[in-house]
Design an enzyme around this catalytic site. Structure first.
Site, PDB file in Angstrom:
ATOM      1  CB  CYS A  37      -0.888  -0.011   1.237  1.00  0.00           C
ATOM      2  SG  CYS A  37      -1.747   1.540   1.498  1.00  0.00           S
ATOM      3  CB  CYS A  40       1.071   1.241   4.701  1.00  0.00           C
ATOM      4  SG  CYS A  40      -0.493   0.460   5.159  1.00  0.00           S
ATOM      5  CG  HIS A  95      -4.066  -1.061   4.844  1.00  0.00           C
ATOM      6  ND1 HIS A  95      -3.589  -0.349   3.771  1.00  0.00           N
ATOM      7  CD2 HIS A  95      -4.793  -2.089   4.331  1.00  0.00           C
ATOM      8  CE1 HIS A  95      -3.987  -0.926   2.645  1.00  0.00           C
ATOM      9  NE2 HIS A  95      -4.712  -1.978   2.964  1.00  0.00           N
ATOM     10  CG  ASN A 135     -14.597   8.982  -4.459  1.00  0.00           C
ATOM     11  OD1 ASN A 135     -15.554   9.723  -4.250  1.00  0.00           O
ATOM     12  ND2 ASN A 135     -13.808   9.110  -5.508  1.00  0.00           N
ATOM     13  CG  HIS A 146      -4.073   3.649   3.903  1.00  0.00           C
ATOM     14  ND1 HIS A 146      -3.037   2.947   4.462  1.00  0.00           N
ATOM     15  CD2 HIS A 146      -4.273   4.723   4.697  1.00  0.00           C
ATOM     16  CE1 HIS A 146      -2.623   3.583   5.550  1.00  0.00           C
ATOM     17  NE2 HIS A 146      -3.364   4.669   5.713  1.00  0.00           N
ATOM     18  CG  HIS A 148      -7.369   7.881   0.109  1.00  0.00           C
ATOM     19  ND1 HIS A 148      -7.711   6.552   0.032  1.00  0.00           N
ATOM     20  CD2 HIS A 148      -7.606   8.394  -1.131  1.00  0.00           C
ATOM     21  CE1 HIS A 148      -8.128   6.272  -1.198  1.00  0.00           C
ATOM     22  NE2 HIS A 148      -8.086   7.376  -1.923  1.00  0.00           N
ATOM     23  CD  GLN A 150      -8.956  11.183  -4.892  1.00  0.00           C
ATOM     24  OE1 GLN A 150      -8.403  11.682  -5.872  1.00  0.00           O
ATOM     25  NE2 GLN A 150      -9.779  10.156  -5.006  1.00  0.00           N
TER      26      GLN A 150
HETATM   27 ZN    ZN Z   1      -2.224   1.181   3.720  1.00  0.00          ZN
END
Ligand code: ZN
Ligand code: ZN
Ligand code: FE
Length: 331
Positions: A37, A40, A95, A135, A146, A148, A150
């Site tokens: 990932c 991470c 994660h 999203n 993971h 997140h 945007q």
């Molecule tokens: Zn990750």
């Protein structure tokens, strides 16, 4: 990763009067990679100690130094360089999870970083609008799991925002009041669609919701953007975002996919005193197993059909919210 050359341009749709971003290089971005990932801790970009992190989007749709357009259209077509910035906010070093799984302090840090990037990117001369979104879930087409969000810093005001700006500006001209404040008042008077209310925020299914479990979150105070919010309001917003996402995950007892967007005032330095910031959630599910699609009537005609009553869905969400609150408070 070797440096990639960007093939990018903005193409004007003269029929809908909307820009389309043509980002040819994005075709080659990784799709749900099975390898390490990139968000991470420990990868090249995520070294050191951190809680929340801002990273450049490696497959941007808009860039600070865009190449000249690769097409040379004749009228009625037109083309522009794709000026802008695309960033990723990594919300936690862990994660897996949703906003509701992060600690209150952690979500608060995410909100502070949103506010900071909104100001920073918005201060650039070529940025007219800073769009923050999240999203979640494979059904939405998320390629990296993971946690997140945007940010897209646009060189123009996106059409959906422009529509809201026009209606709220005209409403203000006519009534001398904020359209969103009046929507909030109407929702509170009716009460049937309010899913959760905190000290500074209201989360409700809009009267004319388009997506089955759509929820909008309005700050009670008339503010245009995150930087205008006080410390307490930001804490409260962090809490409400956790409550809404926990509500979604309690609804069918699985991690519900959704789109979350922030609607704030543009950053082109004009006066938008009539606009009221808010957050909108659109989950695609209409049932545990079924998805709602924007199909013929929705996409082709631009008319949404809502099956069941928004008030019924709001009841379901209220019940899910009760369960979610018990879980959150026991965390
Ligand atoms: Zn990750
Ligand atoms: Zn308002
Ligand atoms: Fe909106």
């Amino acid at each position: 990763m070797e440096k990639m050359s960007f093939e990018l341009e903005l193409r004007w749709n003269p029929l809908l009067r909307e820009w389309v971003i043509v980002a040819a290089h994005r075709h080659f971005r990784p799709w749900q990679p099975k390898t390490v990932c990139p968000f991470c801790p420990g990868s090249e970009e995520t070294k050191g100690k951190w809680n929340v992190l801002v990273l450049p989007n490696r497959f941007p749709s808009l860039v600070e130094n865009p190449p000249p357009p690769f097409s040379s259209p004749k009228p009625p077509y037109k083309v522009e360089r794709a000026y802008g910035i695309c960033e990723v906010i990594v919300e936690t070093p862990i994660h897996e999870g949703d906003l509701c799984d992060l600690s209150q302090e952690n979500v608060r840090k995410v909100i502070d970083l949103f506010a900071e990037r909104y100001q920073k990117l918005g201060s650039k001369s070529f940025v007219k609008y800073v769009f923050i979104f999240r999203n979640k879930g494979a059904a939405i087409g998320v390629s990296l799991h993971h946690p997140h969000s945007q940010i897209y810093a646009f060189p123009f005001i996106p059409p959906r925002i422009e529509k809201e700006l026009r209606s709220s500006s005209e409403y203000f001209e006519k009534h001398g009041r904020c359209l969103f404040c009046d929507v909030l008042k109407a929702e509170k008077e009716d009460g049937k669609r309010i899913v959760y209310e905190s000290r500074y925020m209201v989360a409700f299914v809009p009267y004319s919701a388009m997506w089955p479990y759509e929820i909008h979150v309005y700050p009670k105070r008339h503010v245009g953007s995150l930087p205008e919010m006080s410390e307490e309001e930001r804490d409260d917003l962090a809490w409400v975002l956790r409550v809404v996402t926990a509500t979604y995950n309690s609804l069918f007892d699985f991690s519900l996919p959704y789109i979350m967007v922030f609607h704030q005032i543009p950053t082109d330095d004009k006066d938008y005193g009539f606009y009221h910031m808010h957050i909108e959630f659109y989950p695609p599910h209409r049932d545990r197993e079924k998805l709602k699609y924007a199909a013929g009537v929705e996409w082709g005609a631009g008319v949404f059909i809502y099956d069941r009553k928004p008030e019924t869905r709001a009841e379901e969400l209220k019940a899910a919210c009760k369960k979610a609150l018990m879980k959150l408070k026991n965390q």
